[in-house]
Design an enzyme around this catalytic site. Structure first.
Site, PDB file in Angstrom:
ATOM      1  N   THR A   7       5.818  -0.080  -0.140  1.00  0.00           N
ATOM      2  CA  THR A   7       6.646  -1.082   0.169  1.00  0.00           C
ATOM      3  C   THR A   7       6.388  -2.390  -0.038  1.00  0.00           C
ATOM      4  O   THR A   7       5.165  -2.906  -0.156  1.00  0.00           O
ATOM      5  CB  THR A   7       6.625  -1.095   2.046  1.00  0.00           C
ATOM      6  OG1 THR A   7       7.064   0.033   2.681  1.00  0.00           O
ATOM      7  CG2 THR A   7       7.932  -2.086   2.597  1.00  0.00           C
ATOM      8  N   THR A  39       1.537   4.486   1.951  1.00  0.00           N
ATOM      9  CA  THR A  39       0.943   5.421   3.123  1.00  0.00           C
ATOM     10  C   THR A  39       0.855   6.718   2.825  1.00  0.00           C
ATOM     11  O   THR A  39       1.944   7.640   2.542  1.00  0.00           O
ATOM     12  CB  THR A  39       2.257   5.267   4.346  1.00  0.00           C
ATOM     13  OG1 THR A  39       2.474   3.890   4.567  1.00  0.00           O
ATOM     14  CG2 THR A  39       1.967   6.082   5.408  1.00  0.00           C
ATOM     15  N   HIS A  50       0.715  -1.121  -0.137  1.00  0.00           N
ATOM     16  CA  HIS A  50       0.057  -0.043  -0.162  1.00  0.00           C
ATOM     17  C   HIS A  50       0.835   1.240  -0.127  1.00  0.00           C
ATOM     18  O   HIS A  50       2.133   1.297   0.498  1.00  0.00           O
ATOM     19  CB  HIS A  50      -0.693   0.005   1.340  1.00  0.00           C
ATOM     20  CG  HIS A  50      -0.376   0.217   2.492  1.00  0.00           C
ATOM     21  ND1 HIS A  50       0.488  -1.022   3.085  1.00  0.00           N
ATOM     22  CD2 HIS A  50       0.229   1.327   3.262  1.00  0.00           C
ATOM     23  CE1 HIS A  50       1.110  -0.682   4.321  1.00  0.00           C
ATOM     24  NE2 HIS A  50       1.023   0.479   4.249  1.00  0.00           N
ATOM     25  N   HIS A 104       5.853   6.191  -1.485  1.00  0.00           N
ATOM     26  CA  HIS A 104       6.403   5.010  -2.287  1.00  0.00           C
ATOM     27  C   HIS A 104       5.339   3.907  -1.682  1.00  0.00           C
ATOM     28  O   HIS A 104       4.447   4.056  -0.533  1.00  0.00           O
ATOM     29  CB  HIS A 104       7.580   4.786  -1.784  1.00  0.00           C
ATOM     30  CG  HIS A 104       7.884   4.817  -0.288  1.00  0.00           C
ATOM     31  ND1 HIS A 104       7.876   5.726   0.593  1.00  0.00           N
ATOM     32  CD2 HIS A 104       7.935   3.620   0.905  1.00  0.00           C
ATOM     33  CE1 HIS A 104       8.127   5.539   1.815  1.00  0.00           C
ATOM     34  NE2 HIS A 104       7.903   4.146   1.782  1.00  0.00           N
TER      35      HIS A 104
END
Length: 835
Positions: free
Chosen positions: A799, A720, A718, A797
């Site tokens: 992860t 953030t 996902h 970004h």
């Protein structure tokens, strides 16, 4: 920069010129902004909008609609000041030199023998005040006159040590043709003529600090303005002088006796204004032909009554006869008496002539005393000679320049001097005064004490930066004076020097952050012009001789889009961006990299740093007409009145990021001044904004995608989309904001194109297309006092793994949002929404 508006394009090609065609898809404000950031000096603006011209002129940028090629040719070849309210162009055009001509706007000069000392084949031409006599040369759709003259050079010659006028003028004209003159010096008189009438309409008490001879005609119409200067040289001050003898030194090749007489009378007028705040009758005995009366009456309406056996053609009433002490009773109250009686020596024996002169001096003094003895509101200026005399200790000694330094000086007296103590002054002391002292200013009022005047509007142009003023007191005055226009020297140094040498003095230097003003505009000369109905074709250059113009109590403070606005903010960066770095994106690249944002894909579109603040900091020397502090403050209190243009409200953290980029820029350039300025602006931002950081977050906003084009081993990859530090009872408020922003969030055009190691053991995919929405939601949270976002820059970004992996590059791929949710860190999802 000058903007010359045309309805049709022209075939000619002009140097340093760009064409801008009005963009109908944008409003007038956006067109004005784009024009102001073009890099050439001349802008030919086609299919123009009148509103755009108005916006540019209010910004201090000269912009005028032209109707003919002749108008274009005239304005493109020289600089000018434009009164956009009255539609008058004041040219600063020295092309008249090609006619073997020098010009003056002082009539008395034309009555001297100056032409004997001009360059061979040259002539002198009188052009009237600010070139008013040249209006007939220009048959244009607007009023036009050439305000350029050589009076500044002629006056500089008079006060210089040079005697050879021809060589002096040759040198100065060559300097003028090659050396950068401060544009403000050329347009200042036009500015003052607009400034003071407008102030007097709104303010009963106006105080002017530091007037010089350049303003000696400007203030003749304003007797109520209280002047502060450097004070007078009093009779009692001669106690410091040693006795000397007659020197006999020639000052000027041509006769400047009229100039001396004019300065004496003007000194008396302004001294009278200071005492009585009204216009006097002017009586004059001797000093014929007094051609300079024409100049004084050309500027202001005065009544002159004169006595002299010779003609005085410009006097209101002239008595072609001698004046005797018994005639004093003819003189009225509320007046000035100028006594300039002295017999020419002719062929007389020196001793006999000297005796006559001394007798006349005593007679002159008797007339002066008799005049002042009765009545009221009187000032007298009387011609004296160096001799043993008893004089009132409070009388003012004048020694304005004259053709030769001999034995004459002048005494300025008022009724109070008549009753004061008298002191014996030896002849040698008076010779010492004559030989060594030149009165350099017609304004001899008392010095200004740097303190607040609650009932007055203070004007202090180029007067308070001198280091004989206490710097902290100057700052205190600017911070606390409710109504004023005060200038201080801007810190143009690279080593953050607190003071700089200028001519034979030192000046304190200042930055806008040195002041804590309330509702004051801090701008440049051209920015200030726009506030008073003027604009100029050339912005001030960063010469080191530049000043901040600080206007307190102006009703234009909240008109952020009109005055001291963001026009030209990117012009300097546009001018230099193709130098070493050879890319139009260099500024964007530097700003992102200096904030550790290494994803430069779309850097010119996805800004994480305020370009306005960044450019205003690093290039402040080139454009400080933009009042950065005011812009920040009005945004912080949500009182920004946007009239037009492409507007994007910045999140406070974007301003902080800009300061950090500017600090890194300053460090690389070894620019200590920009470094301090950037630090202080960052501190100011933190003062006016209540920024809190979620550096110890307990909730986060997550975005889950339908497709991830990379391999991953985390449970649910996902984005953030920001972290929060909130109490549990604030969760409903956060959910409400997410619901309000739902459409905007789901409309984000999100893409990815590569993976990288964020740090050891954290493998992530880049994300583009979310920053503008991130900063919008940041602003909404900020205004609702919800702590959102960390102190370090937000780097979006996804992860993918907590193992070290090889980086991958793919074709840019669009990511489809599946859901947006609010989750407690190390806890449960408390809210989830889908499109």
């Amino acid at each position: 920069m000058k903007v010359l508006a045309l309805r049709h394009s022209v075939a000619q090609v002009y140097a340093d010129t760009q064409v801008y065609v009005h963009d109908d898809t944008k409003d007038s404000y956006e067109n004005a902004f784009l024009i102001s950031n073009l890099t050439t000096h001349n802008i030919l603006y086609l299919n123009y909008s009148i509103k755009t011209l108005e916006i540019l002129n209010k910004s201090g940028i000269a912009a005028i609609a032209l109707q003919s090629l002749e108008e274009l040719f005239t304005l493109i070849r020289c600089n000018f000041t434009y009164d956009y309210e009255l539609d008058i162009i004041y040219l600063h055009d020295y092309s008249y030199y090609t006619n073997n001509e020098i010009r003056t706007d002082q009539h008395w000069i034309t009555k001297t023998n100056i032409e004997e000392y001009l360059l061979p084949g040259w002539k002198l031409t009188y052009v009237g005040y600010n070139g008013s006599e040249t209006r007939g040369h220009y048959n244009f759709s607007f009023k036009c006159q050439n305000a350029a003259t050589d009076d500044d050079l002629i006056i500089e010659y008079i006060y210089s040590e040079a005697l050879d006028f021809q060589n002096f003028m040759l040198k100065k004209i060559k300097e003028r043709m090659t050396t950068s003159l401060p544009i403000a010096r050329l347009s200042n008189r036009v500015f003052r003529d607009k400034l003071f009438p407008s102030l007097l309409k709104e303010h009963k008490n106006v105080v002017n600090v530091g007037p010089r001879n350049e303003s000696m005609f400007t203030f003749l119409n304003y007797p109520t303005i209280k002047q502060f200067s450097n004070g007078a040289y009093l009779v009692k001050d001669t106690i410091k002088l040693k006795q000397e003898r007659w020197l006999g030194k020639r000052i000027s090749q041509f006769d400047i006796g009229q100039y001396k007489n004019m300065l004496n009378v003007l000194t008396a007028i302004y001294y009278y204004y200071n005492l009585y705040k009204s216009k006097p009758i002017i009586y004059m005995i001797g000093s014929a032909p007094s051609y300079w009366i024409y100049d004084v009456r050309h500027y202001s309406d005065f009544f002159f009554e004169t006595w002299d056996p010779l003609d005085t053609p410009y006097s209101s009433i002239h008595h072609k006869e001698l004046f005797f002490i018994n005639d004093v009773k003819k003189l009225k109250d509320n007046s000035i008496l100028y006594i300039d009686i002295r017999t020419d020596r002719g062929n007389a024996d020196w001793k006999k002539w000297r005796k006559t002169v001394e007798e006349q001096t005593i007679n002159n003094l008797d007339i002066a005393y008799e005049y002042l003895r009765t009545g009221k509101a009187k000032v007298c200026c009387v011609k004296m000679t160096a001799m043993d005399l008893e004089l009132p200790i409070s009388a003012k000694l004048l020694h304005h320049p004259t053709t030769e330094i001999r034995s004459e000086f002048y005494l300025l007296l008022d009724t109070w001097d008549l009753t004061n103590i008298r002191r014996f002054i030896p002849k040698g002391v008076l010779y010492s005064f004559i030989n060594n002292i030149i009165t350099e200013n017609v304004f001899i009022q008392q010095p200004f004490k740097v303190k607040v005047l609650n009932d007055s509007y203070i004007v202090a142009l180029y007067a308070l930066s001198n280091d004989f003023n206490n710097r902290s007191e100057v700052i205190k005055l600017i911070n606390n004076q409710k109504q004023s226009l005060i200038t201080v020297r801007i810190n143009n140094t690279f080593k953050d020097e607190p003071k700089v040498g200028f001519k034979n003095i030192y000046d304190w230097t200042f930055l806008p952050t040195d002041f804590d003003t309330k509702e004051a505009i801090i701008t440049s000369y051209d920015g200030c012009l726009g506030l008073f109905g003027l604009s100029i074709s050339l912005a001030s250059k960063p010469t080191g001789n530049n000043h901040l113009f600080i206007l307190s109590g102006t009703d234009k403070y909240y008109k952020l889009d009109q005055f001291a606005n963001h026009t030209s903010i990117s012009r300097r960066s546009h001018q230099i961006r193709f130098s070493e770095s050879a890319t139009s994106y260099s500024g964007y690249i530097f700003r992102d990299l200096s904030n550790n944002n290494f994803n430069l894909i779309g850097t010119n579109i996805e800004n994480s740093v305020s370009g306005h603040v960044y450019n205003a900091l690093i290039y402040y020397r080139y454009n400080y007409s933009f009042d950065l502090k005011r812009w920040i403050y009005l945004h912080s209190i949500d009182k920004v009145d946007i009239e037009g243009g492409k507007y994007y409200e910045l999140a406070p953290i974007e301003l902080i990021y800009a300061c950090r980029s500017a600090k890194e820029f300053a460090t690389l350039q070894d620019d200590l001044t920009v470094l301090r300025y950037s630090n202080e602006i960052e501190n100011y931002i933190n003062t006016v904004y209540s920024i809190t950081y979620a550096d110890d977050p307990n909730y986060f906003i997550g975005i889950q995608f339908r497709n991830i084009p990379y391999k991953y081993d985390v449970k649910i990859p996902h984005l953030t989309f920001g972290v929060l530090h909130i109490s549990d009872n604030m969760v409903p408020d956060v959910i409400d904001i997410l619901k309000i922003m739902k459409n905007e969030l789901f409309k984000m055009d999100i893409t990815t194109s590569y993976t990288y190691m964020l740090s050891d053991g954290i493998y992530v995919a880049n994300v583009s297309g979310v920053l503008s929405t991130y900063f919008k939601i940041y602003n909404v949270f900020y205004k609702n006092q919800i702590t959102f976002g960390q102190s370090r820059m937000f780097i979006p970004h996804i992860t993918l793994s907590f193992n070290n992996m090889r980086t991958v590059r793919i074709e840019t791929t669009k990511l489809q949002i599946k859901s947006i949710y609010l989750r407690k860190i190390k806890g449960d999802t408390v809210f989830d929404m889908v499109e």
